[in-house]
Design a protein around this motif. Structure first.
Motif, PDB file in Angstrom:
ATOM      1  N   PRO A   1      15.431   9.547  -5.780  1.00  0.00           N
ATOM      2  CA  PRO A   1      16.156   9.169  -4.628  1.00  0.00           C
ATOM      3  C   PRO A   1      15.852   9.877  -3.462  1.00  0.00           C
ATOM      4  N   GLU A   2      15.923  11.333  -3.609  1.00  0.00           N
ATOM      5  CA  GLU A   2      15.720  12.150  -2.496  1.00  0.00           C
ATOM      6  C   GLU A   2      14.351  12.132  -1.972  1.00  0.00           C
ATOM      7  N   ALA A   3      13.431  12.222  -2.963  1.00  0.00           N
ATOM      8  CA  ALA A   3      12.070  12.388  -2.488  1.00  0.00           C
ATOM      9  C   ALA A   3      11.601  11.132  -1.806  1.00  0.00           C
ATOM     10  N   THR A   4      12.301   9.984  -2.085  1.00  0.00           N
ATOM     11  CA  THR A   4      11.903   8.726  -1.526  1.00  0.00           C
ATOM     12  C   THR A   4      12.648   8.685   0.133  1.00  0.00           C
ATOM     13  N   ILE A   5      13.586   9.510   0.149  1.00  0.00           N
ATOM     14  CA  ILE A   5      14.129   9.529   1.575  1.00  0.00           C
ATOM     15  C   ILE A   5      12.996  10.041   2.387  1.00  0.00           C
ATOM     16  N   VAL A   6      12.659  11.341   1.998  1.00  0.00           N
ATOM     17  CA  VAL A   6      11.590  12.143   2.822  1.00  0.00           C
ATOM     18  C   VAL A   6      10.552  11.478   2.965  1.00  0.00           C
ATOM     19  N   ALA A   7       9.810  10.647   1.941  1.00  0.00           N
ATOM     20  CA  ALA A   7       8.648   9.836   2.012  1.00  0.00           C
ATOM     21  C   ALA A   7       8.939   8.856   2.893  1.00  0.00           C
ATOM     22  N   THR A   8       9.923   8.004   2.898  1.00  0.00           N
ATOM     23  CA  THR A   8      10.142   6.816   3.578  1.00  0.00           C
ATOM     24  C   THR A   8      10.201   7.375   5.242  1.00  0.00           C
ATOM     25  N   ILE A   9      10.773   8.558   5.758  1.00  0.00           N
ATOM     26  CA  ILE A   9      10.876   9.039   6.792  1.00  0.00           C
ATOM     27  C   ILE A   9       9.614   9.193   7.362  1.00  0.00           C
ATOM     28  N   GLY A  10       8.485   9.634   6.403  1.00  0.00           N
ATOM     29  CA  GLY A  10       7.224   9.890   6.817  1.00  0.00           C
ATOM     30  C   GLY A  10       6.436   8.860   7.228  1.00  0.00           C
ATOM     31  N   ILE A  11       6.878   7.984   6.409  1.00  0.00           N
ATOM     32  CA  ILE A  11       6.135   6.258   6.594  1.00  0.00           C
ATOM     33  C   ILE A  11       6.696   5.948   7.905  1.00  0.00           C
ATOM     34  N   LEU A  12       7.790   6.120   8.145  1.00  0.00           N
ATOM     35  CA  LEU A  12       8.634   5.702   9.446  1.00  0.00           C
ATOM     36  C   LEU A  12       7.701   6.251  10.651  1.00  0.00           C
ATOM     37  N   TYR A  13       7.578   7.543  10.684  1.00  0.00           N
ATOM     38  CA  TYR A  13       6.902   8.223  11.576  1.00  0.00           C
ATOM     39  C   TYR A  13       5.415   7.578  11.818  1.00  0.00           C
ATOM     40  N   ILE A  14       4.719   7.402  10.673  1.00  0.00           N
ATOM     41  CA  ILE A  14       3.381   7.062  10.812  1.00  0.00           C
ATOM     42  C   ILE A  14       3.456   5.650  11.404  1.00  0.00           C
ATOM     43  N   LEU A  15       4.362   4.708  10.887  1.00  0.00           N
ATOM     44  CA  LEU A  15       4.370   3.331  11.300  1.00  0.00           C
ATOM     45  C   LEU A  15       4.654   3.349  12.905  1.00  0.00           C
ATOM     46  N   GLN A  16       5.524   4.265  13.425  1.00  0.00           N
ATOM     47  CA  GLN A  16       5.822   4.239  14.792  1.00  0.00           C
ATOM     48  C   GLN A  16       4.719   4.773  15.301  1.00  0.00           C
ATOM     49  N   GLN A  17       4.031   5.622  15.096  1.00  0.00           N
ATOM     50  CA  GLN A  17       2.857   6.191  15.699  1.00  0.00           C
ATOM     51  C   GLN A  17       1.625   5.223  15.714  1.00  0.00           C
TER      52      GLN A  17
ATOM     53  N   ALA B   1       0.810  -1.214   0.015  1.00  0.00           N
ATOM     54  CA  ALA B   1       0.016  -0.030   0.130  1.00  0.00           C
ATOM     55  C   ALA B   1       1.087   1.269   0.090  1.00  0.00           C
ATOM     56  N   SER B   2       1.804   1.428   0.838  1.00  0.00           N
ATOM     57  CA  SER B   2       2.717   2.357   0.985  1.00  0.00           C
ATOM     58  C   SER B   2       3.598   2.619  -0.337  1.00  0.00           C
ATOM     59  N   GLU B   3       3.709   1.505  -1.030  1.00  0.00           N
ATOM     60  CA  GLU B   3       4.583   1.694  -2.229  1.00  0.00           C
ATOM     61  C   GLU B   3       3.781   2.438  -3.366  1.00  0.00           C
ATOM     62  N   ARG B   4       2.545   1.759  -3.404  1.00  0.00           N
ATOM     63  CA  ARG B   4       1.564   2.307  -4.566  1.00  0.00           C
ATOM     64  C   ARG B   4       1.123   3.553  -4.074  1.00  0.00           C
ATOM     65  N   LEU B   5       0.702   4.001  -2.741  1.00  0.00           N
ATOM     66  CA  LEU B   5       0.369   5.462  -2.518  1.00  0.00           C
ATOM     67  C   LEU B   5       1.417   6.245  -2.528  1.00  0.00           C
ATOM     68  N   VAL B   6       2.445   6.026  -2.195  1.00  0.00           N
ATOM     69  CA  VAL B   6       3.564   7.376  -2.081  1.00  0.00           C
ATOM     70  C   VAL B   6       4.834   6.862  -3.139  1.00  0.00           C
ATOM     71  N   LEU B   7       5.595   5.921  -2.959  1.00  0.00           N
ATOM     72  CA  LEU B   7       6.764   5.752  -3.677  1.00  0.00           C
ATOM     73  C   LEU B   7       6.448   5.823  -5.155  1.00  0.00           C
ATOM     74  N   LYS B   8       5.500   5.208  -5.845  1.00  0.00           N
ATOM     75  CA  LYS B   8       5.227   5.319  -6.935  1.00  0.00           C
ATOM     76  C   LYS B   8       5.023   6.565  -7.409  1.00  0.00           C
ATOM     77  N   ARG B   9       4.194   7.331  -6.815  1.00  0.00           N
ATOM     78  CA  ARG B   9       3.829   8.758  -7.142  1.00  0.00           C
ATOM     79  C   ARG B   9       5.108   9.845  -7.070  1.00  0.00           C
ATOM     80  N   VAL B  10       5.966   9.434  -6.374  1.00  0.00           N
ATOM     81  CA  VAL B  10       7.451  10.188  -6.396  1.00  0.00           C
ATOM     82  C   VAL B  10       8.241   9.741  -7.263  1.00  0.00           C
ATOM     83  N   ASN B  11       7.886   8.762  -8.266  1.00  0.00           N
ATOM     84  CA  ASN B  11       8.626   8.034  -9.278  1.00  0.00           C
ATOM     85  C   ASN B  11      10.117   7.769  -8.693  1.00  0.00           C
ATOM     86  N   TYR B  12       9.988   7.108  -7.553  1.00  0.00           N
ATOM     87  CA  TYR B  12      11.250   6.577  -7.019  1.00  0.00           C
ATOM     88  C   TYR B  12      12.417   7.545  -7.189  1.00  0.00           C
TER      89      TYR B  12
END
Lengths: 435, 293, 326
Positions: B98-114, B85-96
């Protein structure tokens, strides 16, 4: 304000005093407010007294933080039910510090400058206390911590930082030293985390233990990034009669389990600091081998047969059952040996504010002096853990400590130290610092 | 303890650590190797796997092995779905990117920790091992379950090797890894491969987590260290090299264990970290890698 | 060579305007935000130092906490143990950063790409462990505080909020214009060329290693300046500043604000701070009893931000609307 301050531990018995005298003499030696000296100044205001609660809601301290918050709310309720502070209700303003020293300092600024709370209170983790202390000192806002670290008593912080509700680690380890030598063994190996908190154990424990005929035969520091511990156990000398262990953080259960796997039932005796197992069920799988071993406890987690009425009332108020777990969820185990400090500290803030005739932030310096005028706290509803002696020079309280044995997966208190067992000479004097 | 047994114990511990590391790194290696994105949330998929293992195991009564086996099946599936789900909803949309993916996955990290903090809480909770046996060596005791983790790790590694080198799926993945553009030209649905790889990588992390919770406890911040260590293993081993990943895991696990025999623990960590870093300094392409493209 | 001479008028006006705005804020900000802005300005310097290496040179480091800490400990320890004055301690912080970044640069720059990322991360981990290993001097993770009396710069009291704000603003302004000049100078152009195509830059006859080393040292010294200023202004230093989170944070600030933009680091630092701070306020007022924290809100915000501004705020703005943005 006067800041010359002569003597050491304030004399214990002194008459009541009045706010006028306090004001006139400043922090002059000998002034104290005995427990029960209350409600001197009738306030004009019924605005709530606002207390900034620096909470570890996230980060590594979250398991503790949740219980600190529950106890703080319960104590606030109890104080308000009994008429509040000087007739004014108490209000808690909570800010998450993420268990991070940088954020901790920012939160202190937020309390002082934005929420305009009267004091800041409630921090546990040492690095957050030390990181926040400069901000509290610069903003001149009294900062009451519940941390058990030696940082306050060491004199390295500043005049606005107090730890009146919980005994510091130096006194804790001194208090239990002789008992270990007399009852468990004379040759001990210390296993401790390799950073400041562990170093305090390493440095402060031996003196009284060795005075009682014991000998420290091994030191096993564990790096803080470690999640697996077995490889350090061979460093424990074979002549060891007692292993002294203290660990903090989420890896502690692993540590205790691996110790059990390593030694089985044939190892040295164990003496642990309950810090290792706060918020963890002693009856967890893998901990069976702790049966019969001993722990330091500040306040018994399991309801003891001789528990005072005050202790029972406190347990009911904060919502823990006879096993020290939440009444709502038996799997949710409390941090009993630390969280009582929030209850007691809030009551001490109340006592000091009433003694100072505290009206608002302009009276913060007076509040500091009134807190420094305290000398002891009697056991009772406000101090369910027991009576305490407060040393104003180092802003630190000294209380009784317990040694408990694990029997049938529960902790039974087998020895209670005297307050004097833990006390030491003051190594600093905050009262001579300018306000 | 005498030097011999001590060394033996350090080696055992090093092997267990290597097994655990190889497992956690495997998923990251796939994602990183094929997609060339730094997935900062990889450790959180690991954490999620452990937390779910606790949830599943504690809701099933009976022999501990039942709950454990159920967790071994359910937890990776759920984690895989979350990753997909996170790949389809986020990573695909930032076209993989590299920089955007770092921010996006930090965001996902926060969400999963929450999510873990809200629904699981801040406590460290143990999962009972499927079997409880203590091997008695003459000098010390050792958990049999820990040794079985080495075997389990070997099985998972072998299965992954088979998947990558002997099946069509593996061929497609390798083709995508080698050159995504050419793969597209040959009709490989790179987009779907990415989604599958991302989910598979997260599932491998979850499997590792389920195997590890009986040794370590589930905790909402536990994803941090595996992430860093996995990264190190993947890069030292050389990108896309399964063999390299295993050797690097052994190197790091054993050096960490054995150096601690000779030096004070924190100093040992410093020396071990420095040593591994210098391997990379003098062999930047990793032990077995071809230089990164 | 270097200098502001080749700046276009509007670029110069923009940066002077930002500094003037920050100066003016001093008089209108409420006490809390005033104090926080001083902290943010110091940390934005950290982010700017990071940006020099990451944004302009294209080298992704995950070990920059060690440069920040070099300044932090270089200044903090000399004041604490040797009673050095503030200027001397600040210089010690810069010197620590210079030495460390030179050594790390020499070693780590043998690698590229992800290997560089991992090597810097591991050096950062070693630096972190050193702060613990020398716990007798540093008190490890618990850290040490500097007394107010030790934090005086001649007649200036660095613990006074106004003085502190100006000190932070002064440092920020100097570093802002230094980076602006650097990246517009031939040196900066070479760095950008290296980022775009290192091989071709080398074939054109540039010594790419020396230029990258220069960027690493410049970046390390700027980050150390931030760390030294942080301890001297705010009075605390401890191991947590050397941990890997503090290597990830400047990366996050730069990416959120916009990599390879001069003002992105400031914007990102401000944005991330207030995202967390305001999330906490929102939760406290709306859901005081919920088991939620800022984590979830910040996570969602980051994901949304990157979906709509994939190159960070200023990076995307520059791409779409304001092409001249430096």
């Amino acid at each position: 304000m006067a800041d010359k301050r002569t003597s050491l531990l304030l004399p214990k018995k002194q008459g009541l005093t009045r706010r006028g005298a306090l004001k006139g003499l400043g922090a002059a030696a000998g002034i104290m407010a005995a427990p029960g000296f209350v409600r001197y100044a009738q306030t004009q205001s019924s605005e709530p007294i606002r207390i900034g609660f620096q909470a570890h809601r996230t980060g590594i301290g979250a398991a503790y933080g949740r219980w600190y918050e529950r106890v703080t709310m319960a104590a606030t309720q109890a104080i308000n039910d009994a008429g509040g502070i000087n007739g004014r209700p108490l209000e808690i303003v909570t800010e998450d510090d993420g268990t991070d020293p940088k954020r901790g300092a920012e939160v202190v600024e937020k309390f002082a400058n934005q929420h305009k709370t009267d004091v800041v209170f409630g921090t546990l983790f040492s690095h957050v206390v030390v990181g926040s202390a400069p901000a509290a000192g610069e903003l001149k806002i009294p900062y009451y911590v519940v941390s058990e670290g030696y940082h306050v008593a060491s004199g390295s912080l500043n005049r606005y930082v107090f730890q009146p509700g919980i005994t510091d680690v130096k006194a804790q380890v001194r208090a239990v030293g002789p008992w270990i030598a007399d009852n468990l063994g004379k040759k001990i190996t210390l296993v401790f985390p390799d950073y400041a908190f562990g170093h305090d154990h390493r440095d402060k424990f031996p003196e009284r233990y060795e005075a009682a005929g014991g000998q420290v035969v091994g030191l096993v520091p564990i790096p803080p990034t470690e999640t697996s511990f077995t490889r350090y156990f061979p460093q424990i000398p074979s002549e060891t009669e007692v292993i002294y262990h203290v660990m903090v953080g989420p890896g502690v259960l692993t540590f205790v389990k691996e110790l059990g796997e390593f030694y089985g039932s044939s190892g040295p005796k164990l003496f642990g600091f309950l810090d290792s197992l706060e918020a963890v069920d002693i009856a967890s799988p893998g901990l069976e081998f702790l049966e019969g071993s001993h722990f330091w406890e500040a306040m018994p987690r399991y309801l003891q047969p001789d528990a005072s009425d005050a202790a029972k009332a406190y347990r009911a108020a904060v919502g823990i059952d006879d096993n020290g777990a939440s009444v709502n969820d038996p799997k949710d185990v409390s941090t009993a040996s630390h969280m009582f400090g929030c209850w007691e500290t809030l009551h001490i803030i109340k006592q000091a504010m009433e003694a100072a005739g505290y009206q608002g932030p302009a009276d913060r310096a007076k509040l500091v002096e009134a807190t420094e005028a305290l000398t002891s706290f009697a056991a009772g509803a406000a101090h369910p853990q027991g009576d305490k002696v407060f040393n104003a020079k180092i802003h630190q309280s000294f209380g009784h400590q317990h040694v408990s044995q694990v029997v049938d997966g529960k902790l039974n208190v087998v020895h209670t130290t005297s307050i004097e067992d833990g006390m030491y000479e003051a190594e600093a004097d905050y009262t001579t610092m300018p306000l | 303890m005498a030097f011999g047994p001590y060394f033996f114990l350090a080696t055992l511990e090093g092997l267990v650590m290597a097994a655990v590391l190889a497992l956690t790194a495997l998923g990251l290696s796939l994602v990183f190797g094929v997609m060339r994105v730094v997935n900062v949330a990889h450790g959180e998929f690991f954490m999620l796997g452990a937390v779910l293992a606790w949830a599943v195991a504690s809701s099933i009564s009976g022999h501990p092995a039942l709950g454990f086996l159920a967790a071994l099946v359910i937890s990776p599936l759920v984690v895989g779905a979350v990753a997909l789900a996170s790949e389809r909803l986020v990573l695909k949309r930032v076209n993989y990117n590299p920089e955007a993916t770092i921010v996006a996955t930090i965001g996902i990290l926060y969400i999963l920790q929450q999510l873990a903090l809200t629904f699981y809480g801040p406590d460290a909770r143990p999962v009972v091992a499927p079997f409880d046996y203590r091997i008695r060596f003459p000098w010390f005791g050792y958990s049999a379950y820990k040794l079985s983790v080495i075997a389990a790790s070997a099985i998972v590694l072998a299965a992954t090797w088979y998947l990558l080198s002997r099946t069509k799926i593996g061929l497609i993945m390798r083709a995508t890894q080698f050159d995504a553009e050419t793969a597209t030209a040959f009709g490989i649905p790179v987009d779907k491969v990415y989604a599958g790889v991302f989910a598979l990588g997260a599932m491998l992390a979850a499997v590792a987590a389920v195997l590890i919770v009986p040794i370590q406890q589930a905790h909402y911040l536990m994803g941090h260290d595996p992430l860093l260590l996995s990264f190190i293993v993947v890069i030292i081993g050389g990108l896309g090299s399964l063999r390299g990943t295993i050797v690097a895991a052994l190197l790091i696990g054993l050096s960490d264990g054995i150096i601690s025999v000779f030096f004070s623990p924190t100093l040992a960590k410093i020396i071990a970290t420095m040593a591994v870093a210098l391997v990379l300094v003098f062999r930047p392409q990793g032990l077995f890698g071809v230089s990164a493209r | 060579m270097m200098g502001l001479g080749n700046l276009s008028g509007r670029v110069l006006a923009l940066h002077l305007g930002v500094v003037a705005l920050l100066f003016a804020l001093q008089f209108v900000l409420p006490a809390y935000h005033h104090g926080i802005m001083a902290r943010i300005l110091v940390l934005a310097v950290f982010a700017m130092g990071y940006n020099l290496l990451f944004g302009y040179t294209g080298l992704l480091s995950l070990g920059h906490a060690m440069f920040f800490s070099a300044g932090l400990y270089g200044a903090g320890l000399t004041v604490y143990h040797l009673d050095w004055s503030v200027p001397a301690a600040f210089a010690a912080g810069l010197a620590s950063g210079l030495v460390l970044s030179t050594v790390v640069g020499f070693l780590a720059l043998r690698t590229t790409g992800v290997a560089f990322l991992i090597v810097t991360m591991m050096f950062g981990q070693v630096a972190y462990l050193f702060t613990l290993y020398f716990g007798d001097w540093t008190r490890g993770e618990e850290g040490l505080t500097l007394s107010q009396a030790a934090r005086q710069l001649g007649p200036l009291d660095l613990t006074d909020p106004t003085t502190r704000y100006f000190a932070a603003l002064a440092l920020f302004t100097v570093v802002l214009f230094v980076t602006l000049a650097l990246v517009r100078a031939p040196f900066g152009r070479v760095l950008i060329a290296i980022r775009e195509n290192e091989e071709r830059t080398r074939m054109l006859g540039y010594d790419t290693f020396r230029n990258k080393l220069g960027a690493t040292i410049g970046s390390g010294v700027i980050c150390a300046a931030s760390g030294a200023a942080y301890v001297l202004l705010f009075g605390y230093f401890g191991s947590s500043f050397a941990a890997v989170q503090y290597s990830i944070l400047p990366l996050l600030w730069v990416l959120v604000g916009g990599a390879a933009t001069t003002l992105g680091p400031l914007l990102g630092t401000v944005l991330m701070f207030y995202l967390i701070d305001l999330s906490n306020d929102l939760l406290n007022s709306r859901f005081p009893d919920w088991d939620v924290s800022y984590l979830g809100i910040v996570g969602v915000a980051l994901v949304l931000l990157i979906l709509f501004f994939p190159k960070g705020l200023l990076g995307s703005i520059r791409d779409r609307w304001v092409r001249w943005l430096p």
